[in-house]
Structures are given as C-alpha cells and as structure tokens.
Design a protein around this motif. Structure first.
Motif, PDB file in Angstrom:
ATOM      1  N   ALA A 174      66.946  50.383  56.918  1.00 28.59           N
ATOM      2  CA  ALA A 174      65.702  51.143  56.841  1.00 28.59           C
ATOM      3  C   ALA A 174      65.155  51.097  55.419  1.00 28.59           C
ATOM      4  CB  ALA A 174      65.946  52.585  57.263  1.00 28.59           C
ATOM      5  N   LEU A 175      63.831  51.198  55.326  1.00 27.29           N
ATOM      6  CA  LEU A 175      63.197  51.225  54.010  1.00 27.29           C
ATOM      7  C   LEU A 175      63.481  52.546  53.322  1.00 27.29           C
ATOM      8  CD1 LEU A 175      59.712  49.764  54.954  1.00 27.29           C
ATOM      9  CD2 LEU A 175      61.529  48.606  53.727  1.00 27.29           C
ATOM     10  N   PRO A 176      63.569  52.546  52.009  1.00 23.83           N
ATOM     11  CA  PRO A 176      63.754  53.808  51.305  1.00 23.83           C
ATOM     12  C   PRO A 176      62.529  54.712  51.442  1.00 23.83           C
ATOM     13  CG  PRO A 176      63.934  51.926  49.796  1.00 23.83           C
ATOM     14  CD  PRO A 176      63.611  51.398  51.135  1.00 23.83           C
ATOM     15  N   ARG A 177      62.733  56.001  51.307  1.00 22.44           N
ATOM     16  CA  ARG A 177      61.670  56.986  51.473  1.00 22.44           C
ATOM     17  C   ARG A 177      60.517  56.740  50.498  1.00 22.44           C
ATOM     18  NH1 ARG A 177      63.100  63.141  50.812  1.00 22.44           N
ATOM     19  NH2 ARG A 177      64.320  62.612  52.622  1.00 22.44           N
ATOM     20  N   GLU A 178      60.827  56.372  49.254  1.00 23.86           N
ATOM     21  CA  GLU A 178      59.789  56.151  48.253  1.00 23.86           C
ATOM     22  C   GLU A 178      58.858  55.012  48.673  1.00 23.86           C
ATOM     23  OE1 GLU A 178      63.089  56.321  47.492  1.00 23.86           O
ATOM     24  OE2 GLU A 178      63.005  58.395  46.825  1.00 23.86           O
ATOM     25  N   THR A 179      59.423  53.963  49.257  1.00 20.82           N
ATOM     26  CA  THR A 179      58.601  52.832  49.702  1.00 20.82           C
ATOM     27  C   THR A 179      57.724  53.230  50.871  1.00 20.82           C
ATOM     28  OG1 THR A 179      60.373  51.331  49.039  1.00 20.82           O
ATOM     29  CG2 THR A 179      58.678  50.446  50.486  1.00 20.82           C
ATOM     30  N   VAL A 180      58.275  53.998  51.788  1.00 20.17           N
ATOM     31  CA  VAL A 180      57.517  54.418  52.961  1.00 20.17           C
ATOM     32  C   VAL A 180      56.367  55.332  52.567  1.00 20.17           C
ATOM     33  CG1 VAL A 180      57.644  55.740  55.106  1.00 20.17           C
ATOM     34  CG2 VAL A 180      59.459  54.144  54.522  1.00 20.17           C
ATOM     35  N   LEU A 181      56.640  56.283  51.699  1.00 20.18           N
ATOM     36  CA  LEU A 181      55.623  57.260  51.329  1.00 20.18           C
ATOM     37  C   LEU A 181      54.649  56.734  50.274  1.00 20.18           C
ATOM     38  CD1 LEU A 181      57.777  60.492  51.276  1.00 20.18           C
ATOM     39  CD2 LEU A 181      56.294  59.641  53.084  1.00 20.18           C
ATOM     40  N   ALA A 182      55.001  55.656  49.560  1.00 24.37           N
ATOM     41  CA  ALA A 182      54.111  55.107  48.538  1.00 24.37           C
ATOM     42  C   ALA A 182      52.933  54.353  49.154  1.00 24.37           C
ATOM     43  CB  ALA A 182      54.890  54.183  47.611  1.00 24.37           C
ATOM     44  N   GLU A 183      53.120  53.782  50.332  1.00 28.85           N
ATOM     45  CA  GLU A 183      52.072  53.009  50.987  1.00 28.85           C
ATOM     46  C   GLU A 183      51.744  53.645  52.328  1.00 28.85           C
ATOM     47  OE1 GLU A 183      53.476  49.054  51.297  1.00 28.85           O
ATOM     48  OE2 GLU A 183      53.884  48.876  49.171  1.00 28.85           O
ATOM     49  N   PRO A 184      50.820  54.616  52.351  1.00 38.29           N
ATOM     50  CA  PRO A 184      50.504  55.282  53.618  1.00 38.29           C
ATOM     51  C   PRO A 184      49.782  54.347  54.587  1.00 38.29           C
ATOM     52  CG  PRO A 184      49.026  55.999  51.897  1.00 38.29           C
ATOM     53  CD  PRO A 184      50.064  55.147  51.244  1.00 38.29           C
ATOM     54  N   ASP A 185      49.988  54.591  55.870  1.00 39.26           N
ATOM     55  CA  ASP A 185      49.362  53.778  56.905  1.00 39.26           C
ATOM     56  C   ASP A 185      48.074  54.398  57.431  1.00 39.26           C
ATOM     57  OD1 ASP A 185      52.589  52.985  58.195  1.00 39.26           O
ATOM     58  OD2 ASP A 185      51.361  51.850  56.815  1.00 39.26           O
ATOM     59  N   SER A 186      47.720  55.576  56.973  1.00 44.19           N
ATOM     60  CA  SER A 186      46.529  56.232  57.495  1.00 44.19           C
ATOM     61  C   SER A 186      45.326  55.862  56.639  1.00 44.19           C
ATOM     62  CB  SER A 186      46.718  57.745  57.552  1.00 44.19           C
ATOM     63  OG  SER A 186      46.901  58.239  56.251  1.00 44.19           O
ATOM     64  N   ILE A 187      44.349  55.252  57.263  1.00 43.46           N
ATOM     65  CA  ILE A 187      43.154  54.812  56.549  1.00 43.46           C
ATOM     66  C   ILE A 187      42.187  55.979  56.360  1.00 43.46           C
ATOM     67  CG2 ILE A 187      41.161  53.253  56.669  1.00 43.46           C
ATOM     68  CD1 ILE A 187      42.947  51.391  58.324  1.00 43.46           C
ATOM     69  N   GLU A 188      42.139  56.897  57.316  1.00 45.72           N
ATOM     70  CA  GLU A 188      41.152  57.971  57.287  1.00 45.72           C
ATOM     71  C   GLU A 188      41.356  58.916  56.107  1.00 45.72           C
ATOM     72  OE1 GLU A 188      41.859  56.498  61.308  1.00 45.72           O
ATOM     73  OE2 GLU A 188      43.182  57.533  59.946  1.00 45.72           O
ATOM     74  N   PHE A 189      42.573  59.305  55.839  1.00 43.93           N
ATOM     75  CA  PHE A 189      42.828  60.339  54.844  1.00 43.93           C
ATOM     76  C   PHE A 189      43.306  59.784  53.520  1.00 43.93           C
ATOM     77  CE2 PHE A 189      43.759  62.222  59.040  1.00 43.93           C
ATOM     78  CZ  PHE A 189      42.682  63.078  59.099  1.00 43.93           C
ATOM     79  N   GLY A 190      43.861  58.601  53.512  1.00 47.17           N
ATOM     80  CA  GLY A 190      44.368  58.020  52.281  1.00 47.17           C
ATOM     81  C   GLY A 190      45.732  58.522  51.883  1.00 47.17           C
ATOM     82  N   SER A 191      46.368  59.343  52.703  1.00 44.68           N
ATOM     83  CA  SER A 191      47.717  59.825  52.420  1.00 44.68           C
ATOM     84  C   SER A 191      48.460  60.008  53.746  1.00 44.68           C
ATOM     85  CB  SER A 191      47.664  61.144  51.658  1.00 44.68           C
ATOM     86  OG  SER A 191      47.065  62.138  52.447  1.00 44.68           O
ATOM     87  N   VAL A 192      49.721  60.285  53.658  1.00 45.31           N
ATOM     88  CA  VAL A 192      50.531  60.476  54.861  1.00 45.31           C
ATOM     89  C   VAL A 192      50.183  61.822  55.479  1.00 45.31           C
ATOM     90  CG1 VAL A 192      52.868  60.717  55.736  1.00 45.31           C
ATOM     91  CG2 VAL A 192      52.373  59.025  53.991  1.00 45.31           C
ATOM     92  N   TRP A 193      49.891  61.843  56.771  1.00 42.84           N
ATOM     93  CA  TRP A 193      49.583  63.087  57.473  1.00 42.84           C
ATOM     94  C   TRP A 193      50.879  63.663  57.991  1.00 42.84           C
ATOM     95  CZ3 TRP A 193      49.537  64.823  62.701  1.00 42.84           C
ATOM     96  CH2 TRP A 193      48.844  66.022  62.893  1.00 42.84           C
ATOM     97  N   ASP A 194      51.357  64.698  57.343  1.00 45.41           N
ATOM     98  CA  ASP A 194      52.621  65.327  57.695  1.00 45.41           C
ATOM     99  C   ASP A 194      52.485  66.832  57.505  1.00 45.41           C
ATOM    100  OD1 ASP A 194      55.241  65.730  58.378  1.00 45.41           O
ATOM    101  OD2 ASP A 194      56.043  65.098  56.449  1.00 45.41           O
ATOM    102  N   PRO A 195      51.787  67.527  58.431  1.00 47.73           N
ATOM    103  CA  PRO A 195      51.536  68.960  58.232  1.00 47.73           C
ATOM    104  C   PRO A 195      52.798  69.815  58.287  1.00 47.73           C
ATOM    105  CG  PRO A 195      50.824  68.295  60.408  1.00 47.73           C
ATOM    106  CD  PRO A 195      51.206  67.044  59.673  1.00 47.73           C
ATOM    107  N   LEU A 196      53.841  69.356  58.960  1.00 48.77           N
ATOM    108  CA  LEU A 196      55.071  70.150  59.057  1.00 48.77           C
ATOM    109  C   LEU A 196      56.089  69.811  57.977  1.00 48.77           C
ATOM    110  CD1 LEU A 196      55.579  70.083  62.923  1.00 48.77           C
ATOM    111  CD2 LEU A 196      54.533  71.864  61.536  1.00 48.77           C
ATOM    112  N   GLY A 197      55.800  68.804  57.182  1.00 44.92           N
ATOM    113  CA  GLY A 197      56.723  68.412  56.120  1.00 44.92           C
ATOM    114  C   GLY A 197      57.996  67.778  56.624  1.00 44.92           C
ATOM    115  N   LEU A 198      57.927  67.066  57.752  1.00 44.92           N
ATOM    116  CA  LEU A 198      59.133  66.469  58.331  1.00 44.92           C
ATOM    117  C   LEU A 198      59.664  65.304  57.496  1.00 44.92           C
ATOM    118  CD1 LEU A 198      58.126  66.473  62.093  1.00 44.92           C
ATOM    119  CD2 LEU A 198      59.629  68.058  60.911  1.00 44.92           C
ATOM    120  N   SER A 199      58.801  64.673  56.697  1.00 45.32           N
ATOM    121  CA  SER A 199      59.271  63.548  55.888  1.00 45.32           C
ATOM    122  C   SER A 199      60.157  64.005  54.734  1.00 45.32           C
ATOM    123  CB  SER A 199      58.083  62.758  55.341  1.00 45.32           C
ATOM    124  OG  SER A 199      57.315  63.565  54.478  1.00 45.32           O
TER     125      SER A 199
END
Length: 101
Positions: free
Chosen positions: A34-59
């Motif tokens: 698996a990719l490290p957390r820093e790599t996953v969170l550094a490049e978000p996949d959401s185009i609309e908001f420009g950041s990771v959408w995680d309202p519950l803080g599960l990441s």
C-alpha cells in the motif's frame, strides 16, 4: 447423434472454463504494498474541492494499512451496489429465470 455431439462439445468447452490460468508473475497482496499515507493525502483525487473530502476524519485513524483496508472496502461495497442495481433493473424490465423457486 447431433445432440450427443453437441452435449460432448459443450462439456469439453465448459470444463476448460474452470482450468487454472497460468500465473506469469506473482502479485503482491501484502499490506506493505500500500502507498504511504503522506503520498495518498498529498495528491487528492477530488477535482471539485482541491483537497481530500473526509468529514469524519477517517484518514487519520490507524496506519497505512487501515487506509488501504478502507479503500478496499469502498471498492467492494461499490461493486455490490452495482450488482444489486443491475439485478433490480433486470427484474424491473421483466427478466425472469425459468422455473419456480
């Protein structure tokens, strides 16, 4: 004669569907793949908001393996939902299996 030939050919063709496929390369199923957390969170996949959408803080829960497990569960549940919709649509369109259950 034709029926027995057709039955024999269908059995031979059907049996090949269950033969194991040759493995040309080994796939890694370890959690260390698996990719490290820093790599996953550094490049978000959401185009609309420009950041990771995680309202519950599960990441922020757990480790890299936890994020990989969450992603795997999301893909699995998405596939189950697509299969359920396809079945619902097929029954709604009038498709029925022969016989009575």
């Amino acid at each position: 004669m034709k029926t027995s030939a057709l039955l024999a050919s269908s059995l031979v063709c059907g049996a090949s569907a269950f033969a194991p496929a040759p493995q040309s390369h080994a796939r890694s199923t370890e959690m260390s793949a698996a990719l490290p957390r820093e790599t996953v969170l550094a490049e978000p996949d959401s185009i609309e908001f420009g950041s990771v959408w995680d309202p519950l803080g599960l990441s922020e829960m757990g480790s890299d393996e936890t994020i990989a497990w969450f992603r795997h569960a999301e893909v699995k549940h998405g596939r189950v939902a697509m299969a359920a919709f396809t079945g619902w649509w097929a029954v709604g369109a009038g498709g029925r299996l022969p016989g009575e259950i």
